[in-house]
Design a protein around this motif. Structure first.
Motif, PDB file in Angstrom:
ATOM      1  N   LEU A 142      33.390 -40.455  -9.965  1.00  0.00           N
ATOM      2  CA  LEU A 142      32.843 -41.637  -9.374  1.00  0.00           C
ATOM      3  C   LEU A 142      33.469 -42.626  -8.861  1.00  0.00           C
ATOM      4  CD1 LEU A 142      30.196 -42.318  -7.535  1.00  0.00           C
ATOM      5  CD2 LEU A 142      29.049 -43.269  -9.642  1.00  0.00           C
ATOM      6  N   THR A 143      34.274 -43.525  -9.902  1.00  0.00           N
ATOM      7  CA  THR A 143      35.080 -44.610  -9.613  1.00  0.00           C
ATOM      8  C   THR A 143      36.099 -44.246  -8.511  1.00  0.00           C
ATOM      9  OG1 THR A 143      34.846 -45.353 -11.934  1.00  0.00           O
ATOM     10  CG2 THR A 143      36.915 -46.134 -10.466  1.00  0.00           C
ATOM     11  N   ILE A 144      36.749 -42.839  -8.544  1.00  0.00           N
ATOM     12  CA  ILE A 144      37.879 -42.609  -7.527  1.00  0.00           C
ATOM     13  C   ILE A 144      36.901 -42.420  -6.182  1.00  0.00           C
ATOM     14  CG2 ILE A 144      39.365 -40.517  -6.889  1.00  0.00           C
ATOM     15  CD1 ILE A 144      39.565 -39.894  -9.672  1.00  0.00           C
ATOM     16  N   PHE A 145      35.635 -41.966  -6.198  1.00  0.00           N
ATOM     17  CA  PHE A 145      34.891 -41.822  -4.955  1.00  0.00           C
ATOM     18  C   PHE A 145      34.701 -43.046  -4.376  1.00  0.00           C
ATOM     19  CE2 PHE A 145      31.463 -38.924  -3.245  1.00  0.00           C
ATOM     20  CZ  PHE A 145      31.891 -38.899  -2.043  1.00  0.00           C
ATOM     21  N   MET A 146      34.375 -44.025  -5.186  1.00  0.00           N
ATOM     22  CA  MET A 146      34.240 -45.299  -4.738  1.00  0.00           C
ATOM     23  C   MET A 146      35.431 -46.137  -3.981  1.00  0.00           C
ATOM     24  SD  MET A 146      31.604 -47.124  -7.571  1.00  0.00           S
ATOM     25  CE  MET A 146      30.022 -46.564  -7.685  1.00  0.00           C
ATOM     26  N   LYS A 147      36.559 -45.791  -4.533  1.00  0.00           N
ATOM     27  CA  LYS A 147      37.792 -46.278  -3.918  1.00  0.00           C
ATOM     28  C   LYS A 147      37.922 -45.843  -2.444  1.00  0.00           C
ATOM     29  CE  LYS A 147      40.854 -46.112  -8.140  1.00  0.00           C
ATOM     30  NZ  LYS A 147      42.206 -45.578  -8.401  1.00  0.00           N
ATOM     31  N   LEU A 148      37.416 -44.648  -2.002  1.00  0.00           N
ATOM     32  CA  LEU A 148      37.325 -44.168  -0.728  1.00  0.00           C
ATOM     33  C   LEU A 148      36.509 -44.953   0.244  1.00  0.00           C
ATOM     34  CD1 LEU A 148      37.661 -40.267  -1.386  1.00  0.00           C
ATOM     35  CD2 LEU A 148      39.465 -41.853  -0.411  1.00  0.00           C
ATOM     36  N   PHE A 149      35.371 -45.269  -0.454  1.00  0.00           N
ATOM     37  CA  PHE A 149      34.384 -46.120   0.391  1.00  0.00           C
ATOM     38  C   PHE A 149      33.807 -47.303  -0.325  1.00  0.00           C
ATOM     39  CE2 PHE A 149      34.086 -41.415   1.274  1.00  0.00           C
ATOM     40  CZ  PHE A 149      34.272 -41.527   2.677  1.00  0.00           C
ATOM     41  N   PRO A 150      34.722 -48.268  -0.511  1.00  0.00           N
ATOM     42  CA  PRO A 150      34.338 -49.435  -1.244  1.00  0.00           C
ATOM     43  C   PRO A 150      33.135 -50.311  -0.667  1.00  0.00           C
ATOM     44  CG  PRO A 150      36.386 -50.090  -0.139  1.00  0.00           C
ATOM     45  CD  PRO A 150      36.067 -48.417   0.062  1.00  0.00           C
ATOM     46  N   LYS A 151      32.997 -49.995   0.712  1.00  0.00           N
ATOM     47  CA  LYS A 151      31.765 -50.839   1.494  1.00  0.00           C
ATOM     48  C   LYS A 151      30.269 -50.194   1.241  1.00  0.00           C
ATOM     49  CE  LYS A 151      34.904 -52.823   5.096  1.00  0.00           C
ATOM     50  NZ  LYS A 151      34.908 -52.756   6.547  1.00  0.00           N
ATOM     51  N   HIS A 152      30.402 -49.085   0.564  1.00  0.00           N
ATOM     52  CA  HIS A 152      29.229 -48.061   0.544  1.00  0.00           C
ATOM     53  C   HIS A 152      29.001 -47.672  -0.901  1.00  0.00           C
ATOM     54  CE1 HIS A 152      28.992 -48.393   5.022  1.00  0.00           C
ATOM     55  NE2 HIS A 152      30.370 -47.904   4.937  1.00  0.00           N
ATOM     56  N   HIS A 153      29.068 -48.545  -1.900  1.00  0.00           N
ATOM     57  CA  HIS A 153      29.127 -47.996  -3.113  1.00  0.00           C
ATOM     58  C   HIS A 153      27.604 -47.300  -3.581  1.00  0.00           C
ATOM     59  CE1 HIS A 153      32.192 -50.820  -5.113  1.00  0.00           C
ATOM     60  NE2 HIS A 153      32.951 -49.853  -4.072  1.00  0.00           N
TER      61      HIS A 153
END
Length: 400
Positions: A329-340
């Motif tokens: 999930l942390t990796i996923f958040m790297k792709l969309f930091p404005k939409h955690h």
């Protein structure tokens, strides 16, 4: 100066008390996740039905989560986090205190759906709160996994104790319900932080990646949201029966395999936390742990030595349930930091699909043999490894 220090100490004390209360909830959550699976034989006897039907009832938890995650994730950003934590606790108390008395499948399935909604509400209020009281850090959310694993570890021991002393199986439901009632009284008087907007410096760290690669990585991570949850579900649901029916182990030893899984999970939490504290290597770490999961399953399925099977169960817990899902999930958040929030909801929504489909699939496979149902985990593990390798390659090429 003394007043400032006193105010600082009060905030630290409040933060510590809130964190402990939230961790206690997830200790019980760990029990709830496996309580139906670990009581499958008792529930089947109580409902005068088969193990396969009990497995279908477990899928109701996935239905509840599917219904609730898209709603609770959005609302928790707009409303008070505490409200959703309390809702989750109350729904869990209803589920735990009522399920042992369920007299028919329809009522039991409804209670399972209630548990799924409670799970979603608890996640929506807890993960965000822990991040906010720790100044944006998500390391404390990994430690939730340690408390989940502690609950996973204790419950099978409680069930074995009740079984060997010929006591009512429903007591295994009443114990976590009592803990939640006491914690509900405690947490009602604790102040939660206000909802915070994402800070600009967090959004500035967005990974620069082409739309096509971003779409492929997103698809891969959503699939991983499914497979990482599915692996834990298959293992916790079937390892005890696989140990007793297929490997020919005793009742206590078969339940101990799940406890070893929990010990491995707790060990994995501290290992992953230590690694990520010293080095930012989420992508390669997730790949290594997924490959280790494949190896652990092969060990369990092919070995005929009790000690080696126990080692495989420990390794599976460490690699598949030690916080690797949260790292994904942390990796996923790297792709969309404005939409955690949206990313978290989508990731766990696919995990909810696993909660719904895995019990149904393995319930069907169990009619052909317990070994067939458990073997499904190996297929999931191979698919999971393939997708995380794909994501790693995309993220690596982006960095280069």
């Amino acid at each position: 100066m003394e007043m400032i220090n006193e105010d600082h100490n009060i905030r630290i004390t409040g933060k510590r008390r809130l964190s402990i209360a939230l961790f206690i909830n997830y200790f019980v959550h760990g029990m709830v996740l496996i309580i139906l699976m670990q009581n499958m034989l008792s529930l089947a006897h109580s409902w005068l039905t088969s193990i396969a039907v009990v497995s279908y009832v477990i899928s109701g938890i996935g239905i509840g989560r599917l219904i609730a995650y898209p709603i609770t994730g959005i609302l928790s950003d707009r409303l008070n986090r505490k409200t959703f934590v309390l809702i989750g606790m109350i729904l869990y108390i209803i589920f735990l205190s009522t399920m042992p008395f369920a007299s028919n499948i329809v009522f039991a399935y409804t209670l399972a759906i209630i548990a799924g909604i409670g799970n979603s509400a608890l996640d929506s209020g807890t993960y965000t709160t822990l991040v906010e009281i720790n100044n944006g850090s998500g390391r404390s959310t990994v430690f939730l996994k340690a408390f989940i694993s502690a609950g996973d570890f204790l419950l099978p021991l409680v069930i074995v104790f009740l079984s060997t002393h010929h006591m009512w199986f429903g007591l295994s439901f009443m114990l976590p319900a009592l803990i939640l009632v006491l914690n509900l009284i405690n947490i009602s008087s604790i102040k939660f932080p206000k909802v915070r907007e994402i800070q600009q410096e967090e959004t500035d760290s967005e990974v620069q990646i082409s739309p096509i690669k971003k779409a492929i990585a997103t698809m891969g991570l959503l699939v991983y949201g499914y497979t990482s949850m599915a692996l834990m579900l298959v293992f916790t649901q079937w390892i005890t029966l696989f140990g007793s029916k297929v490997l020919g182990l005793g009742l206590i030893t078969s339940h101990f395999l799940l406890s070893l899984y929990s010990i491995g999970s707790i060990t994995g939490v501290f290992m992953i936390s230590l690694i990520l504290k010293t080095k930012r290597c989420e992508e390669i770490l997730v790949v290594i742990l997924n490959l280790a999961t494949v190896i652990s399953l092969l060990i369990i399925m092919l070995a005929h030595n009790q000690l080696i099977v126990e080692l495989g169960s420990f390794l599976f817990g460490l690699s598949a349930a030690g916080g690797v899902m949260q790292t994904g999930l942390t990796i996923f958040m790297k792709l969309f930091p404005k939409h955690h929030g949206t990313v978290t909801g989508a990731f766990y929504f696919f995990g909810s699909i696993a909660s719904l489909t895995v019990p149904i699939i393995t319930g069907f496979l169990s009619t052909k043999g317990i070994d067939v149902a458990f073997s499904f985990s190996l297929i999931i593990s191979l698919v999971s490894s393939a997708f995380v390798i794909l994501v790693m390659m995309i993220m690596k090429s982006t960095k280069e």
